[in-house]
Design a protein around this motif. Structure first.
Motif, PDB file in Angstrom:
ATOM      1  N   TRP A 136       8.112   0.723  11.839  1.00  0.00           N
ATOM      2  CA  TRP A 136       7.164   0.068  10.937  1.00  0.00           C
ATOM      3  C   TRP A 136       7.003  -1.415  11.270  1.00  0.00           C
ATOM      4  O   TRP A 136       7.993  -2.084  11.564  1.00  0.00           O
ATOM      5  N   ARG A 184     -12.281  -3.986  -4.352  1.00  0.00           N
ATOM      6  CA  ARG A 184     -11.437  -3.232  -5.283  1.00  0.00           C
ATOM      7  C   ARG A 184     -11.414  -3.880  -6.668  1.00  0.00           C
ATOM      8  O   ARG A 184     -11.475  -3.196  -7.692  1.00  0.00           O
ATOM      9  N   GLU A 205      -1.663   4.192  -0.909  1.00  0.00           N
ATOM     10  CA  GLU A 205      -2.898   3.843  -0.216  1.00  0.00           C
ATOM     11  C   GLU A 205      -2.658   3.491   1.253  1.00  0.00           C
ATOM     12  O   GLU A 205      -3.495   2.871   1.897  1.00  0.00           O
ATOM     13  N   ALA A 206      -1.531   3.887   1.788  1.00  0.00           N
ATOM     14  CA  ALA A 206      -1.191   3.517   3.164  1.00  0.00           C
ATOM     15  C   ALA A 206      -2.156   4.136   4.163  1.00  0.00           C
ATOM     16  O   ALA A 206      -2.636   5.261   3.984  1.00  0.00           O
ATOM     17  N   THR A 207      -2.447   3.385   5.222  1.00  0.00           N
ATOM     18  CA  THR A 207      -3.284   3.852   6.317  1.00  0.00           C
ATOM     19  C   THR A 207      -2.449   3.829   7.601  1.00  0.00           C
ATOM     20  O   THR A 207      -1.266   3.465   7.588  1.00  0.00           O
ATOM     21  N   ALA A 208      -3.099   4.161   8.693  1.00  0.00           N
ATOM     22  CA  ALA A 208      -2.394   4.196   9.979  1.00  0.00           C
ATOM     23  C   ALA A 208      -1.914   2.816  10.413  1.00  0.00           C
ATOM     24  O   ALA A 208      -1.012   2.694  11.246  1.00  0.00           O
ATOM     25  N   THR A 209      -2.504   1.769   9.857  1.00  0.00           N
ATOM     26  CA  THR A 209      -2.130   0.405  10.244  1.00  0.00           C
ATOM     27  C   THR A 209      -1.354  -0.327   9.153  1.00  0.00           C
ATOM     28  O   THR A 209      -1.128  -1.538   9.261  1.00  0.00           O
ATOM     29  N   SER A 210      -0.960   0.371   8.109  1.00  0.00           N
ATOM     30  CA  SER A 210      -0.234  -0.280   7.009  1.00  0.00           C
ATOM     31  C   SER A 210       1.158  -0.727   7.463  1.00  0.00           C
ATOM     32  O   SER A 210       1.755  -0.145   8.367  1.00  0.00           O
ATOM     33  N   LYS A 229     -10.161  -6.540   1.587  1.00  0.00           N
ATOM     34  CA  LYS A 229     -10.493  -5.293   0.897  1.00  0.00           C
ATOM     35  C   LYS A 229     -10.334  -5.408  -0.611  1.00  0.00           C
ATOM     36  O   LYS A 229     -10.966  -4.653  -1.377  1.00  0.00           O
ATOM     37  N   SER A 254       0.808  -1.219   0.000  1.00  0.00           N
ATOM     38  CA  SER A 254       0.000   0.000   0.000  1.00  0.00           C
ATOM     39  C   SER A 254       0.842   1.271   0.000  1.00  0.00           C
ATOM     40  O   SER A 254       0.427   2.289  -0.565  1.00  0.00           O
ATOM     41  N   VAL A 255       2.024   1.243   0.613  1.00  0.00           N
ATOM     42  CA  VAL A 255       2.839   2.463   0.644  1.00  0.00           C
ATOM     43  C   VAL A 255       3.328   2.829  -0.753  1.00  0.00           C
ATOM     44  O   VAL A 255       3.535   4.004  -1.065  1.00  0.00           O
TER      45      VAL A 255
END
Length: 240
Positions: A66, A186, A37-42, A182, A32-33
């Motif tokens: 990380w 998508r 699309e990274a989130t707080a939990t990625s 997810k 995701s990075v």
């Protein structure tokens, strides 16, 4: 001692590889990075190639602030995973390599990326008519359970299975790759955005009101071009 200060992902990935796998032949940062699309939990997904490894494995770390998932291969063992991912229609390693940012390369990454992209472009193996009939039968069976169920606790698990089977049916009959979690929505959205939101709305209405009507109609519409529900006359494993 682990470094708990989160730093920029690419910089963290490079430091991580240098710290833990300094002698590897190649490393690629994916996930995701890379897609933005990274989130707080990625976490960081890193594919490492090291000719000294006996076989492929994966390992989890926490460093440089990380959570890090590492997928380790030697220069030939990855081919087994190429085949496995192709056969299950979930091209995990191919996608990581094709979209990934090169962290380290001793001259092998270009060929790996080319092979991965070729698999992705060609798509999964097409379902046979026999496979489609088999999937229709099992969807029909679960749909009938859903229609007839009067116990909400059981019904919730039935509808979750039905959503999984129907998503698979839509994607595979249209020559698309599969995903989990997810990625199911998508991939459905990438295939047909209107259809994906129809599916979401049918499920959401059920979860909010327990009205089954839209789900039943949606499933019937998905199956209709392939002959609709299937029960009578279906057989599996029969010999003559």
């Amino acid at each position: 001692m682990q470094n708990n200060v989160m730093i920029e992902p690419l910089h963290a990935a490079r430091q991580f590889v240098e710290k833990y796998f300094p002698n590897c032949q190649a490393a690629v940062l994916a996930g995701s990075v890379v897609r933005g699309e990274a989130t707080a939990t990625s976490d960081l997904d890193i594919v490492v190639f090291d000719r000294e490894l006996k076989d492929s494995y994966r390992e989890s770390f926490v460093d440089f602030g990380w959570p890090i998932e590492v997928f380790l291969h030697n220069v030939t063992s990855y081919k087994k995973y190429f085949t496995m991912d192709y056969e299950r229609a979930r091209p995990s390693i191919q996608k990581m390599l094709a979209e990934g940012i090169v962290i380290k390369d001793d001259g092998i990454v270009d060929d790996l990326k080319k092979d991965a992209q070729e698999v992705l472009d060609n798509g999964p193996q097409r379902w046979t008519d026999q496979t489609i009939d088999s999937k229709r039968y099992f969807i029909t069976d679960v749909l009938d359970d859903f229609i007839g169920c009067s116990t909400i606790q059981e019904e919730l698990f039935i509808v979750n299975l039905l959503a999984e089977l129907v998503s698979e049916f839509i994607l595979r009959t249209n020559g698309k790759w599969l995903g989990t979690s997810k990625w199911v929505f998508r991939l459905l959205k990438a295939h047909d955005e209107q259809l994906a939101f129809q599916f979401f709305e049918a499920l959401n209405r059920y979860y909010e009101t327990k009205d089954k009507t839209q789900i039943i109609e949606f499933v019937d519409n998905v199956l209709q071009p392939y002959g609709g529900r299937l029960f009578e006359g279906f057989s599996m494993g029969k010999t003559t």
